[in-house]
Design an enzyme around this catalytic site. Structure first.
Site, PDB file in Angstrom:
ATOM      1  CD  GLU A  87      -3.269   0.445   2.201  1.00  0.00           C
ATOM      2  OE1 GLU A  87      -4.520   1.457   2.599  1.00  0.00           O
ATOM      3  OE2 GLU A  87      -3.149  -0.267   3.271  1.00  0.00           O
TER       4      GLU A  87
ATOM      5  CD  GLU B   7      -4.222   0.049   9.343  1.00  0.00           C
ATOM      6  OE1 GLU B   7      -4.607   0.461   8.214  1.00  0.00           O
ATOM      7  OE2 GLU B   7      -3.877  -1.413   9.321  1.00  0.00           O
TER       8      GLU B   7
END
Length: 757
Positions: free
Chosen positions: A351, A631
Site C-alpha cells: 500500500e 493502525e
C-alpha cells in the site's frame, strides 16, 4: 529554466536497473571553471556519479509526485567534482514509484512502461561562457549488478556483476548499447521545494535468535523504515536473503500483514568481501529473517539503516511516566518512517500510499515535532493538482493511483469525503498555525475553496452531509476486524461536523487574505451547516448516535450552544467512564476527544484515557513492546496473535494525533497567535504525573516549559524568546502576562482543577 536535455532511456531494459554514462571533456580557451550545476530528474528513481564520486547522498530521487503533471528535479553543485581532463557522468536507474508496484492489486507501471533519465550539467567558465552536457542520444547504456528492484518486493544484487569502472574514463563494457529519447513535456519539470530522502540513523543488531521452526531471526529493537546494510564474505555464487517484518508472531516472522509485498532482499556473493545496501527499495521492519548465510552470523555483519525525508526536529516532550514517554517516542518514529517523500499511511505492506485522512488527523502533531513546512507544502501542490483534474474532488490518496484502478478494495469512485478530503483544508491551516506563514494559505486557497464548494454541492435538502460514500469514524475499536467502517458514530453526523469545521477555516482564511466576498460566502455555508447540524442531530445536548466520537467533534468544532455543550461534555465523560476509560473512537474522533474533554472541564477524564493500559488504549501497544504507533488499537492481540483483519499495520501514525494534546495540555505549550508569535503557557497537571517538559523551536526562537508537582505545590519554569510575549495560565490563578525571557512560578493548586478563564 531553459532545457536542452532530453528524457532518455536505455535501448534494453537491463532488468529494470540500467546504467547510463557519458564521457566529456571541458572546452578549452575559457579559463577555469567558476561554477557547475547539475539538474537531475527521472522517470523512476536515479542515482548519479561524476568521475566515480557519488554526487549526493539523496535517495530515491526524484521521489513521488503526481507525475502526470509534475516531475521534480534536484540541483547539485558539482564544481568540485569536475576534472580538467576527461570526465564521466554516470546514472543508475530503478523502478521506484514510476514503474514499480503501487497499491494492493499487484499492478505496476501506472505512469509509464519505460524508465527515463533527465540530466543537464551547466558548466560556467571564468570568461562567462557556458558548456552544457545533457542527456541525449549520445549516451551509452548497460547492465548493472541489480537483477530486480521494487519498493514493495525488495532488491536483488549480484556482487559478481559489480564493476565501478563504468564510472571512469575509457570504460568499454561488455553488453553495453545505446539509448533513445522519450516523448516528454519539459513543462512538467518543477524544482524540488521539499526535502530529499536521506539516511538518518543507523541501528545495530539487538539480538540474533533461532525461531521455533529453526529460522535465523535478527531483532534491531526498533520498528523502522529503510533497509539492512550487509557485510558478508562467502563462496562465490551463494545467495543470502533477508525477509523483513515488523513483528514476530509466536516466535516466527509475522509476514501476514505484508499481504502480497515480498519485502525480501537477495544478495549473490562475489567470493570476496561484499557490502550491500538495497537503495532502490525500502521496508518497514524491526525483524529480519536471514537465510543462506555462510558460516556464523554476527551482530556486526548487519546494520539497520533508517531512511526518510530530511526533516529537522523542533519539538520535544517528556514526563514522569516512562510508558507515556515511550508512546511519544513511538509517535516520533512512526512519523519519521511514514514521512518518506509523501506522508504515507504505512511503510511495509502493498500500500504505502499518501492517504489524506491520516495526515488530516496528524498534521498539528507533525508540525510540532518536526519542521514539516516545506515537506507538506510540496505535497499539497500535488493534492491541488489531483483535485484540479478531478472536478474539485480531493481524492482518498495523493498522489492518486487509485483513479487508475476499477473499485480497488471495493471503494467507490472518489468523491469528497469527510476527514480525508478535509486534508485539503486542515493541513494548510495546521501549517499556518504552526509556522505563521500566510504563503501556504495563498498557495492553497483555491484548493480549499474548491473543496468546500464541492461539499456544499453534496449536502442533502436538509442541509447536512448524508450523501455519498464516507469512511466515517474509520477503525472504531468496536467495529469488527473485517469491517473497519462499521463505526458507532453516525456518518452524517461526522461528515456534517467536519464540513462545518472546514467551512469556518476557509472563511477565516479568506478573511486573512482580504477576500471579503469569499469570506461572506463561506461564513454563510458555515452558519447554514451549524444550524442544520443542530436541527437534524441535536436534542437537548444529546447528539445522534450518542457515542464518544460525535460528542468529541460537536464540542471541539464549536457546533453546540453553551447549554448543549455542557450536557454533551458530561455525556462524553460518562461514556468514557462506561468504557472503562478505554478508547472508543476511530480516525475521526481520536484526534479531538482529549481536547473536547478538556474544553468541557473533564481534563482528568482525558488523562484517564491517555494513561489507560488495557486494550484498546494508547498505552496498550507500549505494554506489548511496540516502538511505533499501530493502525488498529489491537493490531497485536494480548496473546501475541496478529489481529485477524486483512488490514493490519504496526506503523501508522494517525492514532498518535493525541500527542498534539499532550504538547499543549500536559506539556503546557500552545500558540496564542500563528507561528507562536504569542505563546500560551498553561500546563494542566493530572493523571498522577509529577512532572513534564516541553520545548519547541518556533520561527521566533526556542520556547520551553517545565513543570513539577510536589503534592499540591506546582512549580513552572518557562522561557520565551526575546520579542515574544505570552500568557501564563495555571489552575486556580489569574492569567499573568509574560514577556521574553525566563520565568519561574510556584503555586498551590489541586491537580486536575479546571483552568482559570
Amino acid at each position: 529554466m531553459t532545457w536542452h536535455a532530453r528524457m532518455i532511456t536505455a535501448d534494453e531494459d537491463f532488468d529494470g536497473a540500467p546504467l547510463l554514462r557519458r564521457e566529456f571533456a571541458l572546452e578549452d580557451g575559457h579559463g577555469a571553471v567558476s561554477a557547475a550545476s547539475l539538474h537531475l530528474s527521472a522517470q523512476g528513481v536515479v542515482e548519479v556519479w561524476l568521475n566515480g564520486a557519488l554526487v549526493s547522498g539523496d535517495l530515491l530521487t526524484p521521489g513521488w509526485s503526481s507525475y502526470e503533471w509534475r516531475l521534480r528535479y534536484s540541483t547539485y553543485d558539482v564544481t568540485a567534482n569536475l576534472d580538467t581532463g576527461t570526465n564521466v557522468l554516470g546514472l543508475a536507474l530503478g523502478n521506484g514509484w514510476y514503474r514499480g508496484r503501487l497499491g494492493w492489486t499487484g499492478a505496476n507501471g501506472f505512469y509509464g512502461d519505460e524508465l527515463g533519465a533527465f540530466a543537464q550539467l551547466e558548466v560556467e567558465f571564468e570568461d562567462g561562457s557556458t558548456q552544457l552536457v545533457v542527456t541525449d542520444d549520445a549516451w551509452a547504456s548497460g547492465p548493472s549488478a541489480v537483477l530486480a528492484n521494487d519498493l514493495y518486493d525488495g532488491e536483488t544484487i549480484d556482487a559478481r556483476l559489480c564493476d565501478d569502472s563504468w564510472k571512469l574514463p575509457g570504460f568499454t563494457g561488455e553488453g553495453w548499447t545505446g539509448v533513445h529519447a522519450l516523448e516528454f513535456d519539459t513543462a512538467k519539470l518543477a524544482a524540488r521545494s521539499g526535502p530529499t530522502v536521506r539516511r538518518w540513523q543507523e541501528l545495530p543488531v539487538k539480538e540474533i535468535s533461532t525461531s521455533p521452526s529453526g529460522k535465523t531471526l535478527v531483532d534491531f529493537g526498533q520498528n523502522l523504515v529503510g533497509w539492512v546494510r550487509v557485510r558478508v564474505q562467502g563462496p562465490e555464487g551463494v545467495e543470502v536473503s533477508l525477509k523483513h517484518a515488523e513483528v514476530l508472531e509466536h516466535g516466527e516472522l509475522g509476514t501476514r500483514p505484508l499481504r502480497s509485498a515480498l519485502a525480501t532482499d537477495r544478495y549473490i556473493l562475489s567470493g570476496g568481501a561484499d557490502e550491500f545496501e538495497p537503495t532502490f527499495t525500502f521496508h518497514g521492519f524491526r525483524y529480519a529473517e536471514v537465510s543462506g548465510w555462510p558460516g556464523e552470523l554476527k551482530a556486526e555483519d548487519l546494520t539497520a539503516i533508517a531512511v526518510g525525508s530530511e526533516l529537522t526536529r523542533i519539538g520535544e516532550f517528556s514526563s514522569s511516566d516512562p510508558l507515556l514517554n515511550q508512546f511519544h517516542e513511538n509517535v516520533v518514529w512512526g512519523m519519521r518512517g511514514n514521512f518518506l517523500d509523501v506522508p504515507t499511511d504505512c511503510p511495509q505492506r502493498d500500500e504505502r500510499l499518501g492517504w489524506t485522512g491520516d495526515i488530516a488527523a496528524f498534521a498539528p502533531t507533525a508540525a510540532f515535532l518536526y519542521d514539516v513546512d516545506a515537506f507538506l507544502s510540496d505535497w499539497l501542490v500535488d493534492l491541488a493538482l489531483e483535485q484540479e483534474h478531478q472536478a474539485g474532488v480531493i481524492p482518498f490518496v495523493v498522489p492518486d493511483v487509485l483513479k487508475y484502478l476499477d473499485r480497488p478494495g471495493n471503494l467507490p469512485p472518489a468523491d469528497a469525503t469527510a476527514v480525508w478530503s478535509d486534508a485539503g483544508v486542515w493541513v494548510p491551516w495546521a501549517l499556518y498555525q504552526a509556522y505563521g506563514d500566510e504563503r501556504i494559505l495563498r498557495q492553497q486557497f483555491g484548493s480549499m475553496s474548491a473543496h468546500l464548494r464541492r461539499v456544499k454541492s453534496l449536502l442533502s435538502p436538509e442541509g447536512v452531509w448524508t450523501e455519498g460514500f464516507q469512511f466515517g469514524d474509520w477503525l472504531d475499536p468496536d467495529a469488527p476486524p473485517e469491517n473497519p467502517a462499521a463505526a458507532k458514530a453516525d456518518k452524517g453526523v461526522v461528515a456534517t461536523a467536519c464540513a462545518y469545521h472546514s467551512a469556518r477555516i476557509v472563511a477565516d482564511t479568506a478573511a486573512l487574505l482580504g477576500r471579503a466576498e469569499e469570506e461572506a460566502e463561506f461564513r454563510a455555508i458555515a452558519e447554514d451547516l451549524r444550524a442544520a447540524f443542530d436541527r437534524e442531530y441535536v436534542r437537548d445536548g444529546v447528539v445522534t448516535s450518542d457515542c464518544t466520537t460525535v460528542y468529541a467533534l460537536a464540542i471541539q468544532f464549536g457546533l453546540l450552544d453553551a447549554g448543549d455543550e455542557e450536557v454533551a461534555g458530561e455525556r462524553l465523560a460518562e461514556l468514557a467512564a462506561e468504557a472503562g476509560f478505554r478508547i472508543s473512537t476511530g480516525f475521526a474522533g481520536t484526534p479531538f476527544i482529549a481536547d473536547a474533554l478538556t474544553k468541557t472541564g473533564h481534563t482528568e477524564v482525558a488523562y484517564r484515557l491517555l494513561l489507560e493500559r488495557e486494550c484498546p488504549s494508547w498505552l496498550y501497544p507500549v505494554t506489548m513492546g511496540a516502538t511505533t504507533v499501530w493502525e488498529r488499537w489491537d493490531s497485536m492481540l494480548p496473546d501475541g496473535t496478529i489481529n485477524p483483519g486483512e488490514m493490519t499495520s504496526f506503523n501508522h501514525y494517525a492514532l498518535g494525533a493525541v500527542a498534539d494534546w499532550m504538547h499543549r495540555v500536559v506539556g503546557g505549550l500552545a500558540p496564542l497567535k500563528p507561528g507562536y508569535a504569542s505563546v500560551l503557557i498553561a500546563p494542566q497537571p493530572g493523571g498522577g504525573l509529577t512532572e513534564a517538559a516541553t520545548s519547541l523551536e518556533t520561527p521566533h526562537g526556542r520556547v520551553s516549559v517545565r513543570w513539577s508537582l510536589d503534592g499540591d505545590l506546582l512549580t513552572v519554569d518557562a522561557e520565551l524568546p526575546e520579542g515574544v510575549d505570552g500568557v501564563l495560565r495555571l489552575p486556580g490563578r489569574d492569567d499573568q502576562h509574560l514577556t521574553g525571557g525566563p520565568i519561574s512560578v510556584t503555586s498551590n493548586v489541586v491537580a486536575g482543577q479546571p483552568v482559570a478563564r
